[in-house]
Motif scaffolding. Structure first.
Motif, PDB file in Angstrom:
ATOM      1  N   ARG A  61       0.883  -0.752  -0.156  1.00 33.28           N
ATOM      2  CA  ARG A  61      -0.489  -0.119  -0.167  1.00 33.28           C
ATOM      3  C   ARG A  61       0.960   1.689  -0.547  1.00 33.28           C
ATOM      4  O   ARG A  61       2.413   1.373   0.665  1.00 33.28           O
ATOM      5  N   ILE A  62       0.558   2.311  -0.875  1.00 29.31           N
ATOM      6  CA  ILE A  62       1.618   3.398  -0.655  1.00 29.31           C
ATOM      7  C   ILE A  62      -0.180   4.613  -0.623  1.00 29.31           C
ATOM      8  O   ILE A  62      -0.747   4.747  -0.896  1.00 29.31           O
ATOM      9  N   LEU A  63       0.688   5.389   0.626  1.00 29.61           N
ATOM     10  CA  LEU A  63      -0.156   6.381   1.380  1.00 29.61           C
ATOM     11  C   LEU A  63       0.249   7.513   0.628  1.00 29.61           C
ATOM     12  O   LEU A  63       2.058   7.989   1.405  1.00 29.61           O
ATOM     13  N   LYS A  64      -0.555   8.606   1.318  1.00 32.28           N
ATOM     14  CA  LYS A  64       0.145  10.090   1.234  1.00 32.28           C
ATOM     15  C   LYS A  64      -0.039  10.459   2.734  1.00 32.28           C
ATOM     16  O   LYS A  64      -0.922   9.859   3.830  1.00 32.28           O
ATOM     17  N   GLU A  80       6.851  -1.104  22.382  1.00 30.23           N
ATOM     18  CA  GLU A  80       8.177  -0.372  21.831  1.00 30.23           C
ATOM     19  C   GLU A  80       7.662   0.153  21.182  1.00 30.23           C
ATOM     20  O   GLU A  80       8.429   1.646  22.000  1.00 30.23           O
ATOM     21  N   VAL A  81       7.165   0.327  20.317  1.00 26.56           N
ATOM     22  CA  VAL A  81       7.067   1.656  19.791  1.00 26.56           C
ATOM     23  C   VAL A  81       5.542   1.829  18.594  1.00 26.56           C
ATOM     24  O   VAL A  81       4.730   1.510  17.971  1.00 26.56           O
ATOM     25  N   PRO A  82       4.672   2.383  19.711  1.00 24.80           N
ATOM     26  CA  PRO A  82       2.946   2.124  19.835  1.00 24.80           C
ATOM     27  C   PRO A  82       2.831   3.561  18.983  1.00 24.80           C
ATOM     28  O   PRO A  82       1.116   3.789  18.489  1.00 24.80           O
ATOM     29  N   ASN A  83       3.408   4.669  19.396  1.00 23.57           N
ATOM     30  CA  ASN A  83       2.899   6.128  19.234  1.00 23.57           C
ATOM     31  C   ASN A  83       2.509   6.228  16.757  1.00 23.57           C
ATOM     32  O   ASN A  83       3.554   5.842  16.272  1.00 23.57           O
ATOM     33  N   GLY A  84       1.401   6.791  17.031  1.00 24.52           N
ATOM     34  CA  GLY A  84       0.523   6.663  15.531  1.00 24.52           C
ATOM     35  C   GLY A  84       0.024   5.740  15.231  1.00 24.52           C
ATOM     36  O   GLY A  84       0.084   5.476  14.410  1.00 24.52           O
ATOM     37  N   TYR A  85      -0.141   4.854  16.064  1.00 22.35           N
ATOM     38  CA  TYR A  85      -0.751   3.133  15.648  1.00 22.35           C
ATOM     39  C   TYR A  85      -2.358   3.427  16.652  1.00 22.35           C
ATOM     40  O   TYR A  85      -1.759   3.621  17.915  1.00 22.35           O
ATOM     41  N   ASP A 142      -9.558 -11.801  15.047  1.00 23.42           N
ATOM     42  CA  ASP A 142      -9.047 -10.332  14.320  1.00 23.42           C
ATOM     43  C   ASP A 142      -8.415 -10.069  14.887  1.00 23.42           C
ATOM     44  O   ASP A 142      -8.668  -9.386  16.322  1.00 23.42           O
ATOM     45  N   PHE A 143      -7.175  -8.696  14.848  1.00 22.20           N
ATOM     46  CA  PHE A 143      -6.399  -8.430  15.005  1.00 22.20           C
ATOM     47  C   PHE A 143      -5.982  -6.618  14.059  1.00 22.20           C
ATOM     48  O   PHE A 143      -4.568  -6.488  13.944  1.00 22.20           O
ATOM     49  N   PRO A 144      -6.631  -5.438  13.655  1.00 24.48           N
ATOM     50  CA  PRO A 144      -6.169  -5.266  13.022  1.00 24.48           C
ATOM     51  C   PRO A 144      -5.982  -4.382  13.663  1.00 24.48           C
ATOM     52  O   PRO A 144      -5.947  -3.351  15.011  1.00 24.48           O
ATOM     53  N   LEU A 145      -4.651  -3.078  12.785  1.00 23.62           N
ATOM     54  CA  LEU A 145      -3.776  -2.322  13.160  1.00 23.62           C
ATOM     55  C   LEU A 145      -4.148  -0.509  12.210  1.00 23.62           C
ATOM     56  O   LEU A 145      -3.927  -0.916  10.830  1.00 23.62           O
ATOM     57  N   ARG A 146      -4.424   0.020  12.351  1.00 23.27           N
ATOM     58  CA  ARG A 146      -4.847   1.556  12.345  1.00 23.27           C
ATOM     59  C   ARG A 146      -3.532   2.332  12.531  1.00 23.27           C
ATOM     60  O   ARG A 146      -3.112   2.337  13.592  1.00 23.27           O
ATOM     61  N   LEU A 147      -4.038   2.488  11.387  1.00 22.28           N
ATOM     62  CA  LEU A 147      -2.481   4.217  11.112  1.00 22.28           C
ATOM     63  C   LEU A 147      -3.387   5.741  11.557  1.00 22.28           C
ATOM     64  O   LEU A 147      -4.040   5.404  10.000  1.00 22.28           O
ATOM     65  N   GLU A 148      -2.742   6.570  11.825  1.00 25.05           N
ATOM     66  CA  GLU A 148      -3.908   7.623  12.326  1.00 25.05           C
ATOM     67  C   GLU A 148      -3.072   8.828  11.269  1.00 25.05           C
ATOM     68  O   GLU A 148      -1.652   8.728  12.275  1.00 25.05           O
ATOM     69  N   LEU A 149      -3.120   9.630  10.458  1.00 22.12           N
ATOM     70  CA  LEU A 149      -2.562  10.302  10.303  1.00 22.12           C
ATOM     71  C   LEU A 149      -0.354  10.287   9.424  1.00 22.12           C
ATOM     72  O   LEU A 149       0.235  10.194  10.123  1.00 22.12           O
ATOM     73  N   ALA A 150      -1.041   9.064   8.424  1.00 27.30           N
ATOM     74  CA  ALA A 150       0.568   8.530   8.061  1.00 27.30           C
ATOM     75  C   ALA A 150       1.172   9.185   7.843  1.00 27.30           C
ATOM     76  O   ALA A 150       1.144  10.245   7.701  1.00 27.30           O
ATOM     77  N   ALA A 151       2.480   9.216   8.725  1.00 25.82           N
ATOM     78  CA  ALA A 151       3.806  10.415   8.286  1.00 25.82           C
ATOM     79  C   ALA A 151       5.001   8.740   7.921  1.00 25.82           C
ATOM     80  O   ALA A 151       4.972   7.885   8.160  1.00 25.82           O
ATOM     81  N   PRO A 152       5.826   9.422   6.841  1.00 23.83           N
ATOM     82  CA  PRO A 152       7.136   8.523   6.313  1.00 23.83           C
ATOM     83  C   PRO A 152       7.503   8.097   6.810  1.00 23.83           C
ATOM     84  O   PRO A 152       8.451   7.162   6.512  1.00 23.83           O
TER      85      PRO A 152
END
Lengths: 113, 108
Positions: free
Chosen positions: A11-14, A59-64, A73-83
């Motif tokens: 997937r490619i996101l902006k 260890e790295v939950p920020n942004g998720y 089911d265990f979905p992972l949500r990315l809010e406000l995607a960053a590079p």
């Protein structure tokens, strides 16, 4: 028996967009995990869950964000995607008790431009 | 804090030579340690775990609590051993932490 299935594979996101990485397992495993894999950094644990309705930060939950409404089911949500979230994401599961072997999905390659 | 360290990002050996992939850990409790392997275009999979004290594909690993190490060894490397290897530690709260990984290349 499909094991652990992740979608999408690519997937490619902006920047600023949101998306959900799906993970499902058909082994009736209680424990599920999300990792990100970056070159030279290995696998970093984002979130994990020990059962439906229970999630914990890794260890790295920020942004998720995650949720676990069912065992499967265990979905992972990315809010406000960053590079910085450009990575390969792996979902894994294991059964409660036993030797602790993790079963992994094939991975989801995400690029944020 | 729970930590797994793999000091070598890359390791290259010739076929038939011995190989040792290093893993050190930091953990205050009683650790459970694992080695996972990722072959090209395949999923990450378990190679071996310390509680089993087994040999898989000729690989062994011994937990040394004094040195807090769990090095992976094979006396005679094969080309098909070329892969990415990860050391992992399971803590008491059931999270599983991985090291940075070592890419092993076995040259003919």
């Amino acid at each position: 028996n499909a094991g652990v299935t992740q979608t999408p594979k690519f997937r490619i996101l902006k920047i600023g967009q949101s998306m959900t990485l799906q993970c499902t397992q058909d082994m009736n495993h209680n424990y599920m995990y999300w990792y990100r894999q970056d070159p030279g950094m290995g696998l970093k644990l984002i979130y994990y869950s020990v059962g439906a309705g229970i999630t914990d930060k890794g260890e790295v939950p920020n942004g998720y964000n995650v949720s676990r409404s069912t065992t499967e089911d265990f979905p992972l949500r990315l809010e406000l995607a960053a590079p910085s979230q450009t990575s390969v994401y792996f979902c894994a599961s294991r059964r409660q008790g036993g030797p602790g072997e993790l079963f992994f999905g094939e991975g989801s390659r995400l690029t944020v431009l | 804090a729970q930590r797994v360290t793999q000091p070598e990002k890359l390791l290259s050996v010739f076929k038939g030579a011995p190989v040792e992939l290093k893993c050190n850990y930091s953990y205050s409790g009683s650790p459970e340690l694992f080695w996972y392997v990722q072959y090209s275009r395949q999923r990450l999979q378990l190679l071996l775990r310390h509680i089993s004290r087994e040999s898989i594909k000729g690989f062994t690993a011994d937990l040394n609590k004094g040195e807090t190490s769990f090095h992976l060894k094979k006396p005679f490397a094969q080309e098909e051993d070329s892969a990415m290897y990860y050391c992992a530690l399971r803590g008491n709260n059931n999270d599983m932490r991985f090291g940075a990984g070592t890419r092993l290349t076995v040259k003919p």
